[in-house]
Design an enzyme around this catalytic site. Sequence first.
Site, PDB file in Angstrom:
ATOM      1  N   GLU A   1     -13.671 -58.476 -79.639  1.00  0.00           N
ATOM      2  CA  GLU A   1     -13.242 -58.953 -80.960  1.00  0.00           C
ATOM      3  C   GLU A   1     -12.233 -60.084 -80.802  1.00  0.00           C
ATOM      4  O   GLU A   1     -11.114 -59.871 -80.336  1.00  0.00           O
ATOM      5  CB  GLU A   1     -12.618 -57.821 -81.768  1.00  0.00           C
ATOM      6  CG  GLU A   1     -12.103 -58.261 -83.143  1.00  0.00           C
ATOM      7  CD  GLU A   1     -11.320 -57.189 -83.866  1.00  0.00           C
ATOM      8  OE1 GLU A   1     -10.489 -57.548 -84.728  1.00  0.00           O
ATOM      9  OE2 GLU A   1     -11.522 -55.990 -83.565  1.00  0.00           O
TER      10      GLU A   1
ATOM     11  N   ARG B   1      -7.085 -65.760 -85.850  1.00  0.00           N
ATOM     12  CA  ARG B   1      -5.660 -66.001 -86.046  1.00  0.00           C
ATOM     13  C   ARG B   1      -5.203 -67.293 -85.389  1.00  0.00           C
ATOM     14  O   ARG B   1      -4.008 -67.605 -85.397  1.00  0.00           O
ATOM     15  CB  ARG B   1      -4.849 -64.826 -85.481  1.00  0.00           C
ATOM     16  CG  ARG B   1      -5.192 -63.484 -86.106  1.00  0.00           C
ATOM     17  CD  ARG B   1      -4.342 -62.379 -85.555  1.00  0.00           C
ATOM     18  NE  ARG B   1      -4.833 -61.054 -85.936  1.00  0.00           N
ATOM     19  CZ  ARG B   1      -4.268 -59.918 -85.599  1.00  0.00           C
ATOM     20  NH1 ARG B   1      -3.166 -59.922 -84.860  1.00  0.00           N
ATOM     21  NH2 ARG B   1      -4.789 -58.770 -85.973  1.00  0.00           N
TER      22      ARG B   1
ATOM     23  N   LYS C   1     -12.704 -49.283 -89.807  1.00  0.00           N
ATOM     24  CA  LYS C   1     -11.526 -49.524 -88.971  1.00  0.00           C
ATOM     25  C   LYS C   1     -10.324 -48.858 -89.654  1.00  0.00           C
ATOM     26  O   LYS C   1     -10.136 -49.016 -90.864  1.00  0.00           O
ATOM     27  CB  LYS C   1     -11.302 -51.030 -88.857  1.00  0.00           C
ATOM     28  CG  LYS C   1      -9.996 -51.464 -88.201  1.00  0.00           C
ATOM     29  CD  LYS C   1      -9.911 -52.986 -88.216  1.00  0.00           C
ATOM     30  CE  LYS C   1      -8.607 -53.483 -87.625  1.00  0.00           C
ATOM     31  NZ  LYS C   1      -8.549 -54.963 -87.583  1.00  0.00           N
TER      32      LYS C   1
ATOM     33  N   THR D   1     -10.072 -60.169 -88.147  1.00  0.00           N
ATOM     34  CA  THR D   1      -9.189 -60.739 -89.165  1.00  0.00           C
ATOM     35  C   THR D   1      -9.960 -61.651 -90.112  1.00  0.00           C
ATOM     36  O   THR D   1      -9.493 -62.711 -90.517  1.00  0.00           O
ATOM     37  CB  THR D   1      -7.996 -61.505 -88.530  1.00  0.00           C
ATOM     38  OG1 THR D   1      -7.541 -60.822 -87.366  1.00  0.00           O
ATOM     39  CG2 THR D   1      -6.824 -61.579 -89.511  1.00  0.00           C
TER      40      THR D   1
END
Length: 214
Positions: free
Chosen positions: A45, A49, A134, A73
């Site tokens: 993953e 960011r 998650k 994200t």
Amino acid sequence: MPQNIKKTEAIMTAAPVIPVLIVEDPAKAVPMAEALVRGGLPVIEITLRTERALEAIKLVADNVEGAIPGAGTVMTAAQYEKAISAGSQFIVSPGATPTLLDIADAFADVPLLPGAATASEVMYLLERGYERLKFFPAEQAGGAAYLKSLSSPLAAAKFCPTGGVSLDKAPTYLGLPNVLCVGGSWIADAKAIANEDWAGIEERARAAAALTGR
């Protein structure tokens, strides 16, 4: 459209840990991913960011055999579409909104692992057809004890706890009946990637790949 649970679960159970990565320099993405795959962690993953995260995802998707790259994200429809165009095989979000779930419906072949931290959020996602979630931020939201308390009333939901999870804490989560894997940044943190510590990343990946619940 309901979540493709079979495909999502296949990603979540490929290894006990999904590395959660912040990649500043895309040139380091391929050797980083190669080290993770050698260590037994194929699901990777890369969080959105950094300005060049999508470039890093594309490089891994195009060049690292055995890797299953995904984008983390992800919070907007535009990010979702760009992540898929870059080669993401799965999408992870810190939470869930109707807009995000709607765009996920349009790309059903690429599983979404949406984040939830409360019983109400889990119930909403279950209502939308999402059973693989998650749990974020795991430690700050109540940790393993809280997550265990959800296992009976919300038995359909299975989780990937992420946020504050470490090598020492991971086995406790993995031992829960409603946990399929954990997400963690300790295997390849920003410093290790910046220093090109590929041997160290591979070593930590091997230790993570060998984790079991307790």
